[in-house]
Design a protein around this motif. Structure first.
Motif, PDB file in Angstrom:
ATOM      1  N   LYS A 218      36.469 -22.054 -51.169  1.00 50.78           N
ATOM      2  CA  LYS A 218      36.363 -23.497 -51.399  1.00 50.78           C
ATOM      3  C   LYS A 218      37.668 -24.224 -51.094  1.00 50.78           C
ATOM      4  O   LYS A 218      37.644 -25.299 -50.510  1.00 50.78           O
ATOM      5  N   ALA A 219      38.797 -23.662 -51.529  1.00 47.99           N
ATOM      6  CA  ALA A 219      40.100 -24.291 -51.301  1.00 47.99           C
ATOM      7  C   ALA A 219      41.184 -23.246 -51.508  1.00 47.99           C
ATOM      8  O   ALA A 219      41.001 -22.304 -52.287  1.00 47.99           O
ATOM      9  N   TRP A 220      42.309 -23.430 -50.813  1.00 44.81           N
ATOM     10  CA  TRP A 220      43.436 -22.517 -50.986  1.00 44.81           C
ATOM     11  C   TRP A 220      44.727 -23.185 -50.551  1.00 44.81           C
ATOM     12  O   TRP A 220      44.700 -24.144 -49.791  1.00 44.81           O
ATOM     13  N   VAL A 221      45.813 -22.658 -51.072  1.00 41.94           N
ATOM     14  CA  VAL A 221      47.142 -23.025 -50.606  1.00 41.94           C
ATOM     15  C   VAL A 221      48.022 -21.783 -50.730  1.00 41.94           C
ATOM     16  O   VAL A 221      47.935 -21.045 -51.715  1.00 41.94           O
ATOM     17  N   VAL A 222      48.817 -21.540 -49.707  1.00 43.09           N
ATOM     18  CA  VAL A 222      49.818 -20.474 -49.747  1.00 43.09           C
ATOM     19  C   VAL A 222      51.169 -21.161 -49.881  1.00 43.09           C
ATOM     20  O   VAL A 222      51.610 -21.871 -48.972  1.00 43.09           O
TER      21      VAL A 222
ATOM     22  N   ILE B 100      45.498 -28.123 -53.563  1.00 44.53           N
ATOM     23  CA  ILE B 100      46.078 -28.629 -52.321  1.00 44.53           C
ATOM     24  C   ILE B 100      47.233 -29.600 -52.549  1.00 44.53           C
ATOM     25  O   ILE B 100      47.991 -29.874 -51.622  1.00 44.53           O
ATOM     26  N   GLN B 101      47.392 -30.088 -53.783  1.00 48.66           N
ATOM     27  CA  GLN B 101      48.527 -30.962 -54.083  1.00 48.66           C
ATOM     28  C   GLN B 101      49.766 -30.184 -54.532  1.00 48.66           C
ATOM     29  O   GLN B 101      50.822 -30.776 -54.744  1.00 48.66           O
ATOM     30  N   ASN B 102      49.654 -28.860 -54.618  1.00 56.32           N
ATOM     31  CA  ASN B 102      50.807 -28.040 -54.993  1.00 56.32           C
ATOM     32  C   ASN B 102      52.034 -28.294 -54.127  1.00 56.32           C
ATOM     33  O   ASN B 102      53.137 -28.428 -54.662  1.00 56.32           O
ATOM     34  N   PRO B 103      51.909 -28.353 -52.812  1.00 56.08           N
ATOM     35  CA  PRO B 103      53.103 -28.600 -51.988  1.00 56.08           C
ATOM     36  C   PRO B 103      53.768 -29.947 -52.270  1.00 56.08           C
ATOM     37  O   PRO B 103      54.986 -30.064 -52.170  1.00 56.08           O
ATOM     38  N   ILE B 104      52.987 -30.935 -52.654  1.00 55.08           N
ATOM     39  CA  ILE B 104      53.556 -32.245 -52.980  1.00 55.08           C
ATOM     40  C   ILE B 104      54.322 -32.153 -54.301  1.00 55.08           C
ATOM     41  O   ILE B 104      55.461 -32.624 -54.398  1.00 55.08           O
ATOM     42  N   ARG B 105      53.716 -31.517 -55.306  1.00 59.58           N
ATOM     43  CA  ARG B 105      54.402 -31.360 -56.593  1.00 59.58           C
ATOM     44  C   ARG B 105      55.682 -30.548 -56.446  1.00 59.58           C
ATOM     45  O   ARG B 105      56.662 -30.789 -57.139  1.00 59.58           O
ATOM     46  N   ALA B 106      55.677 -29.577 -55.530  1.00 63.14           N
ATOM     47  CA  ALA B 106      56.862 -28.736 -55.300  1.00 63.14           C
ATOM     48  C   ALA B 106      57.849 -29.397 -54.337  1.00 63.14           C
ATOM     49  O   ALA B 106      58.863 -28.799 -53.979  1.00 63.14           O
TER      50      ALA B 106
ATOM     51  N   ILE C 206      49.492 -34.493 -48.177  1.00 65.47           N
ATOM     52  CA  ILE C 206      48.766 -33.224 -48.097  1.00 65.47           C
ATOM     53  C   ILE C 206      48.770 -32.676 -46.671  1.00 65.47           C
ATOM     54  O   ILE C 206      49.027 -31.497 -46.456  1.00 65.47           O
ATOM     55  N   GLY C 207      48.510 -33.516 -45.696  1.00 66.55           N
ATOM     56  CA  GLY C 207      48.421 -33.065 -44.315  1.00 66.55           C
ATOM     57  C   GLY C 207      49.732 -32.585 -43.716  1.00 66.55           C
ATOM     58  O   GLY C 207      49.733 -31.965 -42.655  1.00 66.55           O
ATOM     59  N   ASP C 208      50.841 -32.846 -44.387  1.00 68.88           N
ATOM     60  CA  ASP C 208      52.149 -32.432 -43.869  1.00 68.88           C
ATOM     61  C   ASP C 208      52.440 -30.952 -44.103  1.00 68.88           C
ATOM     62  O   ASP C 208      53.317 -30.387 -43.463  1.00 68.88           O
TER      63      ASP C 208
ATOM     64  N   LEU D 100      49.887 -24.763 -44.807  1.00 68.99           N
ATOM     65  CA  LEU D 100      49.153 -23.598 -45.321  1.00 68.99           C
ATOM     66  C   LEU D 100      48.217 -23.965 -46.462  1.00 68.99           C
ATOM     67  O   LEU D 100      48.368 -23.547 -47.608  1.00 68.99           O
ATOM     68  N   TRP D 101      47.191 -24.739 -46.140  1.00 66.79           N
ATOM     69  CA  TRP D 101      46.185 -25.121 -47.128  1.00 66.79           C
ATOM     70  C   TRP D 101      44.885 -25.437 -46.415  1.00 66.79           C
ATOM     71  O   TRP D 101      44.843 -25.692 -45.215  1.00 66.79           O
ATOM     72  N   ASP D 102      43.810 -25.448 -47.185  1.00 69.48           N
ATOM     73  CA  ASP D 102      42.526 -25.913 -46.671  1.00 69.48           C
ATOM     74  C   ASP D 102      41.607 -26.133 -47.861  1.00 69.48           C
ATOM     75  O   ASP D 102      41.816 -25.589 -48.942  1.00 69.48           O
ATOM     76  N   ALA D 103      40.605 -26.950 -47.652  1.00 67.92           N
ATOM     77  CA  ALA D 103      39.557 -27.194 -48.654  1.00 67.92           C
ATOM     78  C   ALA D 103      38.273 -27.536 -47.932  1.00 67.92           C
ATOM     79  O   ALA D 103      38.314 -28.250 -46.924  1.00 67.92           O
ATOM     80  N   CYS D 104      37.166 -27.041 -48.411  1.00 66.25           N
ATOM     81  CA  CYS D 104      35.894 -27.241 -47.715  1.00 66.25           C
ATOM     82  C   CYS D 104      35.449 -28.693 -47.743  1.00 66.25           C
ATOM     83  O   CYS D 104      34.596 -29.094 -46.958  1.00 66.25           O
ATOM     84  N   TRP D 105      36.021 -29.529 -48.610  1.00 66.32           N
ATOM     85  CA  TRP D 105      35.618 -30.931 -48.714  1.00 66.32           C
ATOM     86  C   TRP D 105      36.394 -31.838 -47.764  1.00 66.32           C
ATOM     87  O   TRP D 105      36.100 -33.005 -47.649  1.00 66.32           O
ATOM     88  N   ILE D 106      37.449 -31.313 -47.151  1.00 65.93           N
ATOM     89  CA  ILE D 106      38.314 -32.165 -46.335  1.00 65.93           C
ATOM     90  C   ILE D 106      38.211 -31.777 -44.875  1.00 65.93           C
ATOM     91  O   ILE D 106      38.148 -30.664 -44.508  1.00 65.93           O
TER      92      ILE D 106
END
Length: 152
Positions: free
Chosen positions: A60-64, A129-135, A141-143, A146-152
């Motif tokens: 469904k969604a992931w971020v590395v 998917i907002q993890n990279p922004i918080r970090a 998000i698009g920047d 290493l992420w994806d989500a089936c809704w986007i």
């Protein structure tokens, strides 16, 4: 996160239910930021996609992130333990092959959280998917690559 000697405690009381949604998280050994290297991060992504294509999960969604990943899945035909063993072992082999090393990539154990019907699955995906922004690794998000989500 418990120390490696206590990692077995993460498995106490754990069971897997096919068709359930799970939020999975695991970290690298000694929290090394090895996935600052995009190419190494893609090797983990390849394993997510392979598990999806093999019908083990519906991803469904992931971020590395540099030192961990979050993955929202619907479990299909393996246990969580089998799935995580597969992802971690196959990605480790590929990472070590590429880097010409024999180092432990992942810390033992993982976290899982079952998402129940009352949980907002899209909110969990947004969290992922907002993890990279918080970090502060990206401002949008698009920047972050290493992420994806089936809704986007």
């Amino acid at each position: 996160m418990p120390t490696s000697k206590n990692a077995y405690r993460l498995r106490i009381g754990r069971h897997s239910e096919f068709g359930r949604l799970y939020l999975l998280t695991t970290i690298t050994q000694q929290r090394r930021p090895i996935f600052n290297n995009f190419q190494l991060g893609r090797l983990v992504v390849d394993q997510f996609r392979q598990a999806h294509e093999d019908g083990i999960v519906i991803s469904k969604a992931w971020v590395v992130m540099p030192d961990h990943f979050h993955w929202l899945i619907e479990l299909q035909n393996k246990t969580l333990g089998e799935l995580m063993c597969r992802i971690k072992s196959r990605s480790s082999v590929n990472i070590n092959r590429l880097t010409k090393t024999h180092e432990r990539v992942w810390r033992k154990g993982y976290y899982d959280r079952v998402l129940r019907q009352e949980d907002d699955v899209k909110a969990a995906a947004r969290y992922i998917i907002q993890n990279p922004i918080r970090a502060q690794l990206a401002t949008r998000i698009g920047d972050y690559p290493l992420w994806d989500a089936c809704w986007i």
